[in-house]
Design a protein around this motif. Structure first.
Motif, PDB file in Angstrom:
ATOM      1  N   ALA A 113     -10.835  11.182 -11.985  1.00  0.00           N
ATOM      2  CA  ALA A 113      -9.799  10.548 -11.165  1.00  0.00           C
ATOM      3  C   ALA A 113      -9.064   9.494 -11.961  1.00  0.00           C
ATOM      4  CB  ALA A 113     -10.443   9.911  -9.926  1.00  0.00           C
ATOM      5  N   ILE A 114      -7.801   9.309 -11.616  1.00  0.00           N
ATOM      6  CA  ILE A 114      -6.986   8.281 -12.268  1.00  0.00           C
ATOM      7  C   ILE A 114      -6.123   7.625 -11.190  1.00  0.00           C
ATOM      8  CG2 ILE A 114      -5.222   9.997 -12.934  1.00  0.00           C
ATOM      9  CD1 ILE A 114      -4.819   8.361 -15.523  1.00  0.00           C
ATOM     10  N   VAL A 115      -5.989   6.310 -11.320  1.00  0.00           N
ATOM     11  CA  VAL A 115      -5.253   5.528 -10.305  1.00  0.00           C
ATOM     12  C   VAL A 115      -3.806   5.324 -10.755  1.00  0.00           C
ATOM     13  CG1 VAL A 115      -5.075   3.213  -9.284  1.00  0.00           C
ATOM     14  CG2 VAL A 115      -7.319   4.336  -9.457  1.00  0.00           C
ATOM     15  N   LEU A 116      -2.874   5.511  -9.829  1.00  0.00           N
ATOM     16  CA  LEU A 116      -1.466   5.193 -10.092  1.00  0.00           C
ATOM     17  C   LEU A 116      -0.974   4.238  -9.015  1.00  0.00           C
ATOM     18  CD1 LEU A 116       1.257   5.580 -11.558  1.00  0.00           C
ATOM     19  CD2 LEU A 116       1.682   7.534 -10.051  1.00  0.00           C
ATOM     20  N   PRO A 117      -0.843   2.935  -9.346  1.00  0.00           N
ATOM     21  CA  PRO A 117      -0.292   2.009  -8.339  1.00  0.00           C
ATOM     22  C   PRO A 117       1.179   2.321  -8.083  1.00  0.00           C
ATOM     23  CG  PRO A 117      -1.380   0.828 -10.155  1.00  0.00           C
ATOM     24  CD  PRO A 117      -1.201   2.251 -10.598  1.00  0.00           C
ATOM     25  N   VAL A 118       1.633   2.042  -6.862  1.00  0.00           N
ATOM     26  CA  VAL A 118       3.050   2.274  -6.553  1.00  0.00           C
ATOM     27  C   VAL A 118       3.951   1.214  -7.191  1.00  0.00           C
ATOM     28  CG1 VAL A 118       2.621   3.474  -4.379  1.00  0.00           C
ATOM     29  CG2 VAL A 118       2.927   0.998  -4.362  1.00  0.00           C
ATOM     30  N   GLY A 119       3.354   0.079  -7.562  1.00  0.00           N
ATOM     31  CA  GLY A 119       4.117  -0.981  -8.230  1.00  0.00           C
ATOM     32  C   GLY A 119       4.640  -2.027  -7.265  1.00  0.00           C
ATOM     33  N   PRO A 120       4.873  -3.243  -7.792  1.00  0.00           N
ATOM     34  CA  PRO A 120       5.337  -4.336  -6.927  1.00  0.00           C
ATOM     35  C   PRO A 120       6.813  -4.232  -6.578  1.00  0.00           C
ATOM     36  CG  PRO A 120       5.116  -5.110  -9.188  1.00  0.00           C
ATOM     37  CD  PRO A 120       4.624  -3.687  -9.174  1.00  0.00           C
TER      38      PRO A 120
END
Ligand code: FES
Length: 559
Positions: free
Chosen positions: A135-142
């Motif tokens: 698994a790898i995390v991708l934040p949506v960003g600020p």
């Protein structure tokens, strides 16, 4: 496509049937024979923080296909802070269960977890650790910053500050309406070092997300490019066996605590990281947060502890640049989702001349980490305070208790002109913990009683078993465990009792002798929960753990 076949008693038939159905979508055998990258879809019309998710999904797909894999998107629950009754925390474990079971149920060889709004990434990682597929995390960003009357604004620290000004009569009804339109000027997560930003930075430190992925604004082209790179890496992960359990070692968990302390992160991160660690073979002791905090300075000058916003942190070099300052505190040989070590992952970084957001080690924003863990007869299993965002003059304080029995009681009486309160008192809120409220609402930031706010009082010592938004500030003791509804000592406090807070000494005490407390305990009875007799509410009430264990369900922790 062969993973986890639906059981019909004939594996060949199960695969035949699965292929027959999926071909209805127009896939070729070539596509279906590729390794599958699953992509969580947490887009929702009720979740503006995730407004860029469709664009990110397209980019992740492109990356996965460029690397020869087949991307397939599946939905899970999406939780937005302002659209989650009774609280987003109440629903976090449901989202974790949803994510875990969908990863396990679907034939994905790796999974990209696209999330960001406060509880979503912790829930996704909790689920992914338990499912333990690559698994790898991708934040949506600020989000971007807003502007109002020449001031720079960011949700939600400035939402609270401006609301406080309005309550104190220093901002007009017209102005607060205009500000309301300016505070959240784009999609993306809150633009200060709130819970979402804290967790995104910790994901880089944990080694679960690509370097730089925490801080790129949600609306930037670089955000789309890192989504493509994440898809590509997810495709590569399908060929190996690098799972979350390989990455989330004790070293990685401590790296995340170093990050949390150095950025002046949200107190909520203590709960979430404890829950994530509880899904691994090595749960965290809450004392580790304090022990790491004592030797980790706050280096990032962001609201609510400092001055700037997430996009400024990004322009200053973001997490990889910050980690250069923290190298001696980090386990650089911890495994990283990129394939090498954390040290390898942060070798490339941008040194921005003249930046003032990331402080050098020799001139930190605060000598000690942002969050301290307190104990005492009021909190036998611990409590936390965000000392980086507290008032220096209240860090050692003794005052008279003004007690509110519930969030509703507090809302009803806090602004009553007849309330017997002055600025040296200690505001106490109880029955707002994991079980009590339920869902441990972010009510720990008790408003200053209106009559004191109008006199210019900006901070008081406030204590509770609730949480507080990562974007809030003040001398606020949170997460008192055990909570009041579970029979913790907070349940025994009475109006007029003396309470002593000593942050340097890490203590919070009720100055009432044990014999008197025993008398009060003998007549205490637990609250009843008529609304939690069925469904998820009942599951939650019967199984949620206390804050020091991350408020996970007891049956979801690793054996
Ligand atoms: Fe979504 Fe703040 S409300 S991150």
């Amino acid at each position: 496509m062969r993973k986890g076949l639906t059981s019909y008693g004939d594996a060949g038939f199960s695969l035949f049937l699965r292929k027959a159905f999926i071909k209805a979508m127009g896939y070729s055998d070539d596509a279906l024979d590729r390794p599958i990258v699953g992509i969580t879809n947490t887009y929702s019309d009720f979740n503006p923080c995730h407004g860029n998710v469709p664009q990110l999904i397209e980019a992740v797909k492109r990356g996965a296909m460029l690397a020869g894999a087949m991307p397939m998107v599946f939905p899970t629950i999406s939780i937005h802070e302002s659209f989650a009754y009774p609280t987003s925390m109440f629903l976090r474990n449901l989202m974790a269960m949803d994510t875990e079971e969908m990863i396990r149920a679907l034939p994905v060889d790796s999974v990209v977890l696209i999330g960001g709004c406060d509880k979503t990434t912790p829930a996704q990682v909790m689920g992914a650790v338990s499912a333990d597929r690559p698994a790898i995390v991708l934040p949506v960003g600020p989000m971007l910053v807003g502007h109002f009357k020449g001031e720079v604004l960011g949700a939600c620290t400035d939402c609270r500050r401006l609301w406080g000004e309005f309550r104190g009569g220093r901002l007009s009804a017209e102005d607060i309406e205009v500000a309301n339109e300016r505070l959240v000027p784009s999609v993306g997560t809150c633009g200060v070092m709130g819970t979402a930003s804290t967790i995104a930075c910790m994901m880089e430190a944990l080694g679960l997300a690509l370097p730089g992925s925490a801080t790129i604004p949600a609306t930037h082209a670089d955000r789309v490019r890192i989504a493509e790179a994440t898809g590509k890496r997810a495709a590569e992960l399908t060929k190996g066996d690098l799972k979350p359990s390989d990455i989330l070692t004790p070293d990685a968990l401590r790296n995340a605590i170093v990050m949390m302390q150095a950025i002046g992160g949200s107190t909520n991160a203590v709960v979430h990281l404890s829950a994530i660690a509880g899904r691994t073979a090595t749960p965290l002791d809450i004392e580790e947060f304090d022990e790491v905090g004592r030797r980790t300075p706050v280096l990032v000058d962001l609201k609510p502890s400092g001055e700037h916003y997430m996009e400024h942190f990004h322009y200053a070099g973001g997490v990889p640049r910050l980690m250069q300052e923290l190298k001696d505190l980090l386990a650089l040989d911890a495994k990283h989702v990129m394939g090498g070590t954390l040290g390898d992952a942060i070798r490339m970084f941008e040194d921005v001349p003249g930046q003032t957001v990331i402080k050098p080690r020799h001139a930190p924003l605060k000598e000690e980490g942002g969050i301290a863990v307190l104990r005492g007869n009021l909190a036998p299993r611990g409590a936390v305070i965000k000392q980086a965002a507290a008032s220096a003059k209240l860090m050692q304080h003794e005052g008279r208790a003004v007690v509110f029995d519930s969030v509703e009681d507090m809302a009803k009486r806090i602004d009553d002109p007849a309330l017997d309160v002055d600025e040296d008192d200690v505001l106490v809120l109880r029955n707002a913990g994991p079980i009590g409220a339920p869902g441990m609402p972010e009510a720990g930031y008790l408003p200053i009683p209106r009559k004191l706010a109008q006199k210019g009082v900006k901070d008081m010592v406030r204590i509770s078993d609730a949480r507080m938004s990562g974007t809030a500030f003040g001398t606020i003791v949170l997460h008192i465990a055990p909570e009041s509804a579970a029979g913790g000592p907070l349940a025994l406090v009475r109006n007029g009792d003396r309470i002593r807070l000593d942050v340097a000494g890490r203590s919070i005490d009720l100055l009432v002798d044990e014999a008197e407390l025993a008398k009060r305990r003998a007549v205490w009875s637990p609250p009843s929960f008529p609304d939690a007799q069925r469904g998820y509410a009942r599951l939650y009430r019967e199984h949620v753990q206390q804050a020091d264990q991350g408020c996970d369900f007891d049956f979801l922790r690793a054996k």
